[in-house]
Design a protein around this motif. Structure first.
Motif, PDB file in Angstrom:
ATOM      1  N   LEU A  91       0.833  -1.199   0.000  1.00  0.00           N
ATOM      2  CA  LEU A  91       0.000   0.000   0.000  1.00  0.00           C
ATOM      3  C   LEU A  91       0.866   1.246   0.000  1.00  0.00           C
ATOM      4  N   ALA A  92       1.930   1.224   0.771  1.00  0.00           N
ATOM      5  CA  ALA A  92       2.850   2.362   0.801  1.00  0.00           C
ATOM      6  C   ALA A  92       3.515   2.554  -0.559  1.00  0.00           C
ATOM      7  N   ALA A  93       3.870   1.455  -1.234  1.00  0.00           N
ATOM      8  CA  ALA A  93       4.479   1.553  -2.565  1.00  0.00           C
ATOM      9  C   ALA A  93       3.504   2.131  -3.575  1.00  0.00           C
ATOM     10  N   PHE A 116      -6.537   2.403   4.324  1.00  0.00           N
ATOM     11  CA  PHE A 116      -7.529   1.565   4.988  1.00  0.00           C
ATOM     12  C   PHE A 116      -7.068   0.128   4.809  1.00  0.00           C
ATOM     13  N   ARG A 117      -7.175  -0.649   5.885  1.00  0.00           N
ATOM     14  CA  ARG A 117      -6.783  -2.050   5.779  1.00  0.00           C
ATOM     15  C   ARG A 117      -7.697  -2.890   6.643  1.00  0.00           C
ATOM     16  N   ASP A 118      -8.207  -3.953   6.055  1.00  0.00           N
ATOM     17  CA  ASP A 118      -8.964  -4.974   6.775  1.00  0.00           C
ATOM     18  C   ASP A 118      -8.171  -6.265   6.584  1.00  0.00           C
ATOM     19  N   ALA A 119      -7.259  -6.526   7.504  1.00  0.00           N
ATOM     20  CA  ALA A 119      -6.344  -7.659   7.365  1.00  0.00           C
ATOM     21  C   ALA A 119      -7.089  -8.988   7.320  1.00  0.00           C
ATOM     22  N   ALA A 120      -8.159  -9.118   8.094  1.00  0.00           N
ATOM     23  CA  ALA A 120      -8.912 -10.371   8.124  1.00  0.00           C
ATOM     24  C   ALA A 120      -9.545 -10.668   6.765  1.00  0.00           C
ATOM     25  N   ALA A 121      -9.968  -9.622   6.061  1.00  0.00           N
ATOM     26  CA  ALA A 121     -10.581  -9.794   4.746  1.00  0.00           C
ATOM     27  C   ALA A 121      -9.536  -9.806   3.633  1.00  0.00           C
ATOM     28  N   GLY A 122      -8.305  -9.417   3.957  1.00  0.00           N
ATOM     29  CA  GLY A 122      -7.264  -9.384   2.941  1.00  0.00           C
ATOM     30  C   GLY A 122      -7.418  -8.237   1.968  1.00  0.00           C
ATOM     31  N   ILE A 123      -7.881  -7.085   2.460  1.00  0.00           N
ATOM     32  CA  ILE A 123      -8.088  -5.936   1.587  1.00  0.00           C
ATOM     33  C   ILE A 123      -7.386  -4.704   2.156  1.00  0.00           C
ATOM     34  N   GLY A 124      -6.880  -3.906   1.254  1.00  0.00           N
ATOM     35  CA  GLY A 124      -6.290  -2.634   1.627  1.00  0.00           C
ATOM     36  C   GLY A 124      -6.605  -1.607   0.559  1.00  0.00           C
ATOM     37  N   LEU A 125      -6.841  -0.393   0.974  1.00  0.00           N
ATOM     38  CA  LEU A 125      -7.113   0.710   0.053  1.00  0.00           C
ATOM     39  C   LEU A 125      -6.180   1.865   0.403  1.00  0.00           C
ATOM     40  N   VAL A 126      -5.719   2.555  -0.610  1.00  0.00           N
ATOM     41  CA  VAL A 126      -4.872   3.727  -0.408  1.00  0.00           C
ATOM     42  C   VAL A 126      -5.404   4.842  -1.298  1.00  0.00           C
ATOM     43  N   HIS A 127      -5.271   6.066  -0.827  1.00  0.00           N
ATOM     44  CA  HIS A 127      -5.742   7.211  -1.610  1.00  0.00           C
ATOM     45  C   HIS A 127      -4.761   8.359  -1.493  1.00  0.00           C
ATOM     46  N   ARG A 128      -4.487   9.003  -2.609  1.00  0.00           N
ATOM     47  CA  ARG A 128      -3.722  10.246  -2.640  1.00  0.00           C
ATOM     48  C   ARG A 128      -4.716  11.336  -3.012  1.00  0.00           C
ATOM     49  N   ARG A 129      -4.732  12.397  -2.232  1.00  0.00           N
ATOM     50  CA  ARG A 129      -5.787  13.402  -2.357  1.00  0.00           C
ATOM     51  C   ARG A 129      -5.328  14.686  -3.025  1.00  0.00           C
ATOM     52  N   LEU A 130      -6.131  15.106  -3.974  1.00  0.00           N
ATOM     53  CA  LEU A 130      -6.049  16.436  -4.552  1.00  0.00           C
ATOM     54  C   LEU A 130      -7.349  17.107  -4.121  1.00  0.00           C
ATOM     55  N   LYS A 185       1.411   2.639 -14.115  1.00  0.00           N
ATOM     56  CA  LYS A 185       2.740   2.517 -13.496  1.00  0.00           C
ATOM     57  C   LYS A 185       2.663   2.261 -11.993  1.00  0.00           C
ATOM     58  N   ALA A 186       1.589   2.654 -11.349  1.00  0.00           N
ATOM     59  CA  ALA A 186       1.453   2.385  -9.913  1.00  0.00           C
ATOM     60  C   ALA A 186       1.378   0.880  -9.659  1.00  0.00           C
ATOM     61  N   LEU A 187       0.748   0.145 -10.571  1.00  0.00           N
ATOM     62  CA  LEU A 187       0.636  -1.302 -10.394  1.00  0.00           C
ATOM     63  C   LEU A 187       1.985  -1.993 -10.538  1.00  0.00           C
ATOM     64  N   LEU A 188       2.922  -1.343 -11.200  1.00  0.00           N
ATOM     65  CA  LEU A 188       4.255  -1.913 -11.337  1.00  0.00           C
ATOM     66  C   LEU A 188       5.074  -1.758 -10.055  1.00  0.00           C
ATOM     67  N   ALA A 189       4.549  -1.005  -9.093  1.00  0.00           N
ATOM     68  CA  ALA A 189       5.238  -0.803  -7.820  1.00  0.00           C
ATOM     69  C   ALA A 189       5.002  -1.958  -6.854  1.00  0.00           C
ATOM     70  N   ILE A 190       4.106  -2.883  -7.221  1.00  0.00           N
ATOM     71  CA  ILE A 190       3.801  -4.019  -6.349  1.00  0.00           C
ATOM     72  C   ILE A 190       4.117  -5.321  -7.073  1.00  0.00           C
ATOM     73  N   PRO A 191       4.345  -6.396  -6.327  1.00  0.00           N
ATOM     74  CA  PRO A 191       4.589  -7.684  -6.979  1.00  0.00           C
ATOM     75  C   PRO A 191       3.323  -8.183  -7.672  1.00  0.00           C
ATOM     76  N   GLY A 192       3.497  -8.904  -8.756  1.00  0.00           N
ATOM     77  CA  GLY A 192       2.351  -9.520  -9.419  1.00  0.00           C
ATOM     78  C   GLY A 192       2.328  -9.314 -10.905  1.00  0.00           C
ATOM     79  N   PRO A 193       1.950  -8.116 -11.359  1.00  0.00           N
ATOM     80  CA  PRO A 193       1.818  -7.965 -12.809  1.00  0.00           C
ATOM     81  C   PRO A 193       3.173  -8.026 -13.507  1.00  0.00           C
TER      82      PRO A 193
END
Length: 186
Positions: free
Chosen positions: A4-6, A22-36, A149-157
């Motif tokens: 999420l930080a990446a 926002f993180r719900d570890a039990a559900a395996g979900i995290g959300l991040v937002h950058r605000r303008l 490019k943000a998705l390239l900051a995390i493992p997977g794609p």
């Protein structure tokens, strides 16, 4: 948390006015937002935004032009929320109308709503795709962002080129449908 930080760091230029997680570890979900901050620059409009008795958490990019009308209507049905924020009307509208809320939104947008009770994530964008929404389902999970490019900051794609998308771009200067230059990202 590290991923999420990446994602947040990769999107920092899109939202210099705030950062939220926002993180719900039990559900395996995290959300991040950058605000303008444009419509409501106060902290009351910070995201991720949780509403409707902590049932929904939303991240939103865009602008809802008819939010004052929707806010008045929803308040008349007993919903309590920040009436000065276009983001704040979306979760109550979704609570009231389900996915039909999309037909009520006049604007340009991409958003995700986490329903903690149903343990369901809804990710949507405006019909014309004015606000970008990229996603990948690599590695057995879903990740999404407003920039590829943000998705390239995390493992997977992977970084393999989608040859059909490349050909479309060279011929049309855009790629129709869900394709992007990367095979694993839509």
């Amino acid at each position: 948390p590290e991923e999420l930080a990446a994602l947040s760091e990769a999107l920092a230029h899109r939202g210099p006015d705030g950062e939220g997680f926002f993180r719900d570890a039990a559900a395996g979900i995290g959300l991040v937002h950058r605000r303008l901050a444009i419509i409501d620059p106060t902290g009351a409009a910070a995201q991720p935004m949780t509403s409707c008795g902590d049932r929904y958490t939303i991240v939103f990019n865009g602008e809802i032009y008819n939010f004052p009308v929707l806010a008045k209507e929803l308040a008349g049905h007993g919903y309590a929320f920040n009436m000065h924020s276009d983001t704040a009307v979306i979760a109550p509208l979704y609570d009231r109308h389900g996915l039909d809320c999309l037909t009520r939104l006049d604007g340009i947008f991409a958003f995700a709503i986490w329903d903690a009770r149903e343990r369901e994530l809804v990710v949507a964008r405006d019909a014309l795709g004015v606000k970008p929404l990229y996603y990948t389902q690599a590695g057995g999970r879903l990740a999404f962002a407003s920039e590829l490019k943000a998705l390239l900051a995390i493992p997977g794609p992977g970084r393999d080129i989608d040859q059909a998308a490349l050909a479309d771009y060279l011929v049309r200067l855009w790629s129709p449908g869900p394709r992007t230059m990367l095979r694993d990202v839509r």
